[in-house]
Scaffold this active site. Structure first.
Site, PDB file in Angstrom:
ATOM      1  N   LYS A  97       0.881  -1.044   0.068  1.00 38.38           N
ATOM      2  CA  LYS A  97      -0.022  -0.033   0.144  1.00 38.38           C
ATOM      3  C   LYS A  97       0.747   1.115  -0.023  1.00 38.38           C
ATOM      4  O   LYS A  97       1.494   1.600   0.939  1.00 38.38           O
ATOM      5  CB  LYS A  97      -0.957  -0.015   1.159  1.00 38.38           C
ATOM      6  CG  LYS A  97      -2.157   0.751   1.021  1.00 38.38           C
ATOM      7  CD  LYS A  97      -2.531   2.066   1.482  1.00 38.38           C
ATOM      8  CE  LYS A  97      -1.726   3.029   2.461  1.00 38.38           C
ATOM      9  NZ  LYS A  97      -1.795   4.246   1.753  1.00 38.38           N
ATOM     10  N   GLU A 131       8.825   1.262  11.225  1.00 28.26           N
ATOM     11  CA  GLU A 131       9.911   2.141  11.092  1.00 28.26           C
ATOM     12  C   GLU A 131       9.340   3.631  10.958  1.00 28.26           C
ATOM     13  O   GLU A 131       8.539   3.906  10.006  1.00 28.26           O
ATOM     14  CB  GLU A 131      10.730   1.816   9.679  1.00 28.26           C
ATOM     15  CG  GLU A 131      10.910   0.363   9.631  1.00 28.26           C
ATOM     16  CD  GLU A 131      12.193  -0.084  10.285  1.00 28.26           C
ATOM     17  OE1 GLU A 131      12.833   0.835  10.558  1.00 28.26           O
ATOM     18  OE2 GLU A 131      12.392  -0.996  10.420  1.00 28.26           O
ATOM     19  N   CYS A 176      13.537  10.235   7.136  1.00 27.00           N
ATOM     20  CA  CYS A 176      13.548  10.043   8.598  1.00 27.00           C
ATOM     21  C   CYS A 176      14.634  10.213   9.369  1.00 27.00           C
ATOM     22  O   CYS A 176      14.516  10.758  10.588  1.00 27.00           O
ATOM     23  CB  CYS A 176      12.981   8.690   8.577  1.00 27.00           C
ATOM     24  SG  CYS A 176      14.170   7.475   7.618  1.00 27.00           S
ATOM     25  N   GLU A 205       8.995  16.298  14.599  1.00 28.13           N
ATOM     26  CA  GLU A 205       9.719  16.140  13.363  1.00 28.13           C
ATOM     27  C   GLU A 205       9.096  16.996  12.215  1.00 28.13           C
ATOM     28  O   GLU A 205       7.817  16.841  12.060  1.00 28.13           O
ATOM     29  CB  GLU A 205       9.321  14.541  12.716  1.00 28.13           C
ATOM     30  CG  GLU A 205       9.947  14.332  11.605  1.00 28.13           C
ATOM     31  CD  GLU A 205       9.731  12.846  11.292  1.00 28.13           C
ATOM     32  OE1 GLU A 205       8.468  12.464  11.387  1.00 28.13           O
ATOM     33  OE2 GLU A 205      10.513  12.051  10.906  1.00 28.13           O
TER      34      GLU A 205
HETATM   35  P1  NAD Z   1       2.096   8.561   7.531  1.00 27.93           P
HETATM   36  O1  NAD Z   1       2.362   7.854   8.800  1.00 27.93           O
HETATM   37  O2  NAD Z   1       1.215   9.645   7.334  1.00 27.93           O
HETATM   38  O3  NAD Z   1       1.925   7.529   6.307  1.00 27.93           O
HETATM   39  C1  NAD Z   1       2.535   6.401   6.012  1.00 27.93           C
HETATM   40  C2  NAD Z   1       1.628   5.425   5.196  1.00 27.93           C
HETATM   41  O4  NAD Z   1       0.580   5.004   6.108  1.00 27.93           O
HETATM   42  C3  NAD Z   1       0.936   5.897   4.080  1.00 27.93           C
HETATM   43  O5  NAD Z   1       0.663   4.717   3.008  1.00 27.93           O
HETATM   44  C4  NAD Z   1      -0.429   6.355   4.624  1.00 27.93           C
HETATM   45  O6  NAD Z   1      -1.492   6.168   3.556  1.00 27.93           O
HETATM   46  C5  NAD Z   1      -0.682   5.020   5.483  1.00 27.93           C
HETATM   47  N1  NAD Z   1      -1.647   5.402   6.714  1.00 27.93           N
HETATM   48  C6  NAD Z   1      -2.201   6.720   7.031  1.00 27.93           C
HETATM   49  N2  NAD Z   1      -3.159   6.544   7.984  1.00 27.93           N
HETATM   50  C7  NAD Z   1      -3.358   5.105   8.058  1.00 27.93           C
HETATM   51  C8  NAD Z   1      -4.055   4.115   8.932  1.00 27.93           C
HETATM   52  N3  NAD Z   1      -5.162   4.660   9.695  1.00 27.93           N
HETATM   53  N4  NAD Z   1      -4.094   3.000   8.861  1.00 27.93           N
HETATM   54  C9  NAD Z   1      -3.148   2.482   8.057  1.00 27.93           C
HETATM   55  N5  NAD Z   1      -2.458   3.132   7.227  1.00 27.93           N
HETATM   56  C10 NAD Z   1      -2.408   4.378   7.296  1.00 27.93           C
HETATM   57  O7  NAD Z   1       3.613   9.033   7.094  1.00 27.93           O
HETATM   58  P2  NAD Z   1       4.147   9.739   5.765  1.00 27.93           P
HETATM   59  O8  NAD Z   1       3.683  11.430   5.923  1.00 27.93           O
HETATM   60  O9  NAD Z   1       3.829   9.175   4.450  1.00 27.93           O
HETATM   61  O10 NAD Z   1       5.835   9.685   5.711  1.00 27.93           O
HETATM   62  C11 NAD Z   1       6.524  10.524   6.671  1.00 27.93           C
HETATM   63  C12 NAD Z   1       6.949   9.794   7.754  1.00 27.93           C
HETATM   64  O11 NAD Z   1       7.548   8.601   7.517  1.00 27.93           O
HETATM   65  C13 NAD Z   1       7.891  10.508   8.736  1.00 27.93           C
HETATM   66  O12 NAD Z   1       7.358  10.370   9.876  1.00 27.93           O
HETATM   67  C14 NAD Z   1       9.406   9.905   8.446  1.00 27.93           C
HETATM   68  O13 NAD Z   1      10.159   9.977   9.722  1.00 27.93           O
HETATM   69  C15 NAD Z   1       8.833   8.246   8.168  1.00 27.93           C
HETATM   70  N6  NAD Z   1       9.841   7.403   7.661  1.00 27.93           N
HETATM   71  C16 NAD Z   1      10.552   6.504   8.556  1.00 27.93           C
HETATM   72  C17 NAD Z   1      11.440   5.804   7.819  1.00 27.93           C
HETATM   73  C18 NAD Z   1      12.003   4.809   8.755  1.00 27.93           C
HETATM   74  O14 NAD Z   1      12.827   3.861   8.039  1.00 27.93           O
HETATM   75  N7  NAD Z   1      12.110   4.932  10.062  1.00 27.93           N
HETATM   76  C19 NAD Z   1      11.889   5.832   6.563  1.00 27.93           C
HETATM   77  C20 NAD Z   1      10.955   6.998   5.888  1.00 27.93           C
HETATM   78  C21 NAD Z   1       9.960   7.639   6.538  1.00 27.93           C
END
Ligand code: NAD
Length: 497
Positions: free
Chosen positions: A191, A267, A302, A401
């Site tokens: 997804k 993650e 991240c 963040e």
């Molecule tokens: P997000 O948490 O908003 O979304 C991530 C994913 O989760 C998307 O596909 C989104 O559609 C899905 N999602 C959202 N609500 C959901 C729900 N209720 N149920 C199931 N899925 C749901 O994050 P983002 O804005 O897409 O990405 C940025 C974040 O990702 C930052 O916090 C960044 O630090 C983190 N990140 C972490 C790593 C790592 O390896 N630790 C790597 C890259 C990004």
């Protein structure tokens, strides 16, 4: 390396035939309910594609197909060497389509095309190939039992894996999951983020072309609160692997408890400290690295080095070097191969960054460079790399963040104070330190509560070492053989001899 110039990339972009449908059981399909959403480019606001907006009904179908494929054994029980061959072909196909895939990520989320090619596509092919190469070299165990018994300790694929990924490295975050998930024999439902779904949709077909049986990899574009939630609550999904925000990571733990106690591997976010001691071996190199640590990928990383902890005695000398270095990072059209800072992913992200900059100013921190939106006339969402001085670690801009190119400079006086400040956030993803004193380097590294620590460098690493977070940055690890733990169950089989 590609020889294309900006005009070539722009022409290629106009020629692209972009697929926006879901991919289920080996073919592209519309969402069952017919829902769609518009996918715009943050480069100039233009409409790129109309994308299937999947929901619970699509999740049902995809999970049923993934389960059937798993139970058939066509992938789950085929010899590791055969899985290796297919996944290596998949990696080759990613490389063969490097320009197209790089272009999709650049158009979709605004990153510079040079990075999309050199980092995202190259890193994705590497991740798939590394897992493929490993899988026929891993042995199971025989337990040290008494002579009249045989104890086998074997690893089995968990079954149906839902991989929910973010938008900042769309292809690469997906590949970090797909490599080990597929190598170990699972069926996967990917997804992608609704803010950058295009490359994930495209690679599903490439995986099938490589020889992956139908139903083993399905891609469901759509919103988190619809299809993401449906997958996370599904009773027949065995494992969720997630990369994204800490807020949603916590929600996934709740969904697991409300459904089938599916395994949840997270993650999540970070607020990583970059500690520069007065005895850093090369302050110029440290300044260049500090700038790159916050400006690369528009700060939408991240592990962004978003808190620069500087020893008081060198701050007057060091800060100008950082400001100078960051001026080398300039927002521009991501399709120009010379551009090193692209557009933020969308208007919502731009608003978020602007509001944090306002909060920093209101709290009393000082903008020493940047601080404003730029290139507004393009219709894109660009923000200048920004440095705040005079930041107190308790300020909102130092604790939360921002996920944009905004650096907080914080002073310290002793190594103990540096470690205490470094650890003083809810996150624990990564940290860096700069010193020429070996003991100080080891002692500080030991004190840092972070999944990755870099000494005299920032953001190094490859597939050979695990990557993931302490504290509210997550659990489990991507990359390396440790990643395989997330995709396998351990079985003990006892035989009476
Ligand atoms: P997000 O948490 O908003 O979304 C991530 C994913 O989760 C998307 O596909 C989104 O559609 C899905 N999602 C959202 N609500 C959901 C729900 N209720 N149920 C199931 N899925 C749901 O994050 P983002 O804005 O897409 O990405 C940025 C974040 O990702 C930052 O916090 C960044 O630090 C983190 N990140 C972490 C790593 C790592 O390896 N630790 C790597 C890259 C990004």
């Amino acid at each position: 390396m590609s020889q294309l110039n900006k005009a070539d990339w722009q022409a290629k972009a106009l020629d692209l035939n972009i697929e926006g449908r879901a991919f289920i059981n080996g073919e592209y399909v519309d969402a069952v309910g017919g829902g769609t959403f518009a996918c715009h480019s943050p480069i100039d606001g233009r409409l790129l594609a109309t994308v299937a907006s999947c929901d619970g009904a699509d999740a049902q179908i995809a999970v049923a197909n993934a389960r059937a494929a798993f139970n058939s054994g066509a992938w789950s029980r085929c010899a590791p060497a055969e899985r290796k061959a297919v996944l290596k072909r998949f990696a080759d196909l990613l490389e063969a389509h490097a320009e197209e895939l790089a272009l999709l990520d650049t158009l979709d989320m605004g990153k510079p095309i040079s990075d999309a090619l050199a980092v995202d596509v190259a890193g994705s092919a590497d991740a798939i190939r590394w897992s493929a190469e490993a899988i026929d070299k891993i042995y199971d165990e025989v337990a040290p039992t008494s002579a009249d018994q045989l104890g086998l300790v074997t690893r089995e694929p968990v079954g149906v894996v839902a991989a929910i990924v973010p938008w900042n490295f769309p292809l690469m975050m997906a590949s970090w999951k797909l490599g080990p998930a597929l190598a170990t024999g699972n069926s996967v439902i990917l997804k992608p983020s609704e803010r950058s779904p295009l490359s994930a949709i495209r690679i599903a077909q490439l995986a099938c072309e490589a020889g992956l049986p139908k139903g083993v990899l399905n891609v469901l574009p759509g919103y988190g609160h619809t299809v993401g939630e449906a997958l996370a609550l599904h009773m027949d999904v065995d494992t969720i692997v997630f990369t994204g925000s800490t807020k949603i990571a916590k929600q996934l733990l709740v969904y697991s408890g409300q459904s089938n106690m599916k395994r949840v591997w997270l993650e999540a976010g970070g607020k990583s400290p970059n500690i520069v001691f007065a005895d850093a071996p090369d302050l110029h190199a440290a300044a260049e690295a500090a700038a790159a640590a916050i400006a690369f990928n528009q700060g939408e990383v991240c592990t962004a080095g978003s808190r620069l902890l500087v020893e008081k005695s060198i701050k007057a000398q060091f800060l100008p070097l950082v400001v100078e270095a960051i001026k080398g990072w300039k927002a521009g059209n991501p399709l120009d191969p010379q551009t090193n800072v692209g557009a933020l992913v969308d208007a919502r992200q731009l608003e978020q960054v602007v509001s944090y900059v306002e909060a920093g100013k209101a709290a009393g921190a000082t903008v020493v460079t940047g601080g404003t939106r730029v290139l507004e006339e393009t219709g894109g969402t660009y923000f200048e790399p920004t440095v705040f001085d005079g930041v107190d670690n308790a300020m909102k801009i130092a604790q939360e963040e921002i996920f944009g190119p905004v650096l907080c400079v914080i002073e310290f006086e002793t190594p103990e104070q540096a470690v205490a400040l470094a650890n003083d956030t809810p996150y624990g993803l990564a940290a860096a330190l700069w010193t020429r004193d070996l003991s100080k380097a080891h002692q500080t590294a030991r004190g840092l509560r972070a999944g990755s620590v870099w000494v005299n460098m920032y953001d190094g690493g490859d597939m050979t070492a695990p990557f993931g977070g302490f504290k509210q940055s997550g659990n489990g690890r991507d990359k390396s053989l440790h990643a395989f733990d997330k995709y396998t169950e351990i079985k003990a089989t006892w035989i009476k001899l």
